[in-house]
Design a protein around this motif. Sequence first.
Motif, PDB file in Angstrom:
ATOM      1  N   ASP A  42     -23.159  10.843  47.242  1.00 54.46           N
ATOM      2  CA  ASP A  42     -24.532  10.625  47.684  1.00 54.46           C
ATOM      3  C   ASP A  42     -25.272   9.807  46.624  1.00 54.46           C
ATOM      4  N   ALA A  43     -25.126   8.496  46.692  1.00 53.14           N
ATOM      5  CA  ALA A  43     -25.717   7.592  45.701  1.00 53.14           C
ATOM      6  C   ALA A  43     -27.154   7.252  46.060  1.00 53.14           C
ATOM      7  N   VAL A  44     -27.968   7.087  45.053  1.00 52.23           N
ATOM      8  CA  VAL A  44     -29.351   6.667  45.233  1.00 52.23           C
ATOM      9  C   VAL A  44     -29.405   5.188  45.617  1.00 52.23           C
ATOM     10  N   ASN A  45     -28.521   4.393  44.987  1.00 55.66           N
ATOM     11  CA  ASN A  45     -28.418   2.967  45.286  1.00 55.66           C
ATOM     12  C   ASN A  45     -27.027   2.487  44.872  1.00 55.66           C
ATOM     13  N   LEU A  46     -26.750   1.216  45.041  1.00 53.00           N
ATOM     14  CA  LEU A  46     -25.422   0.677  44.729  1.00 53.00           C
ATOM     15  C   LEU A  46     -25.072   0.845  43.255  1.00 53.00           C
ATOM     16  N   ASP A  47     -26.032   0.614  42.363  1.00 55.95           N
ATOM     17  CA  ASP A  47     -25.754   0.782  40.931  1.00 55.95           C
ATOM     18  C   ASP A  47     -25.367   2.225  40.618  1.00 55.95           C
ATOM     19  N   HIS A  48     -26.048   3.176  41.221  1.00 54.37           N
ATOM     20  CA  HIS A  48     -25.739   4.593  41.010  1.00 54.37           C
ATOM     21  C   HIS A  48     -24.317   4.903  41.475  1.00 54.37           C
ATOM     22  N   GLY A  49     -23.925   4.372  42.638  1.00 58.50           N
ATOM     23  CA  GLY A  49     -22.568   4.574  43.139  1.00 58.50           C
ATOM     24  C   GLY A  49     -21.521   3.982  42.208  1.00 58.50           C
ATOM     25  N   ASP A  50     -21.786   2.786  41.681  1.00 54.41           N
ATOM     26  CA  ASP A  50     -20.832   2.158  40.771  1.00 54.41           C
ATOM     27  C   ASP A  50     -20.766   2.893  39.436  1.00 54.41           C
ATOM     28  N   PHE A  51     -21.899   3.377  38.941  1.00 54.72           N
ATOM     29  CA  PHE A  51     -21.889   4.208  37.733  1.00 54.72           C
ATOM     30  C   PHE A  51     -21.037   5.452  37.965  1.00 54.72           C
ATOM     31  N   ALA A  52     -21.221   6.096  39.111  1.00 58.19           N
ATOM     32  CA  ALA A  52     -20.445   7.306  39.428  1.00 58.19           C
ATOM     33  C   ALA A  52     -18.955   6.987  39.478  1.00 58.19           C
ATOM     34  N   SER A  53     -18.615   5.844  40.028  1.00 56.45           N
ATOM     35  CA  SER A  53     -17.211   5.434  40.088  1.00 56.45           C
ATOM     36  C   SER A  53     -16.633   5.218  38.699  1.00 56.45           C
ATOM     37  N   LEU A  54     -17.367   4.500  37.848  1.00 54.89           N
ATOM     38  CA  LEU A  54     -16.917   4.267  36.474  1.00 54.89           C
ATOM     39  C   LEU A  54     -16.751   5.585  35.734  1.00 54.89           C
ATOM     40  N   LEU A  55     -17.712   6.478  35.861  1.00 59.00           N
ATOM     41  CA  LEU A  55     -17.618   7.764  35.165  1.00 59.00           C
ATOM     42  C   LEU A  55     -16.484   8.621  35.711  1.00 59.00           C
ATOM     43  N   ALA A  56     -16.220   8.560  37.017  1.00 62.99           N
ATOM     44  CA  ALA A  56     -15.075   9.291  37.580  1.00 62.99           C
ATOM     45  C   ALA A  56     -13.776   8.775  36.971  1.00 62.99           C
ATOM     46  N   LEU A  57     -13.664   7.455  36.827  1.00 65.49           N
ATOM     47  CA  LEU A  57     -12.482   6.862  36.195  1.00 65.49           C
ATOM     48  C   LEU A  57     -12.353   7.334  34.748  1.00 65.49           C
TER      49      LEU A  57
END
Length: 126
Positions: free
Chosen positions: A38-53
């Motif tokens: 549940d991302a606030v915006n595209l940058d938030h989703g990409d940050f979450a992806s990087l941190l998951a990695l």
Amino acid sequence: MDCFFGSYELPAENDTGKSAVVTFFIPDIGIRFKAPFDAVNLDHGDFASLLALLEFIDSNQKYFSNHTYQIFGNNQRVINLVNQREESPEMFSPLMEKAKKYRDKYRFSLEWVPTWDNSAYDSLLD
């Protein structure tokens, strides 16, 4: 070791109730991850992806010992924020702190690639 991250916005009406899919891919060991988020915006989703990695790398060192990490993503803004080329908005402060701790620990490089070269998106809609 090359690693790829990214996120994909989902249509407003979807079965997950989430706004994005976060994904990463580590070709050398054949690890592909994707999960609704549940991302606030595209940058938030990409940050979450990087941190998951980065969390995966941190939790699975048996696969990563003695490796240099080259991380690639297609969100130039997130890459610039983590590489400290741009000032981070206050809302991303906790995410930036986590990214900084991982960078200090693993000394990874973080570079931009065009979307079509980001293999985190291969088989995204499986």
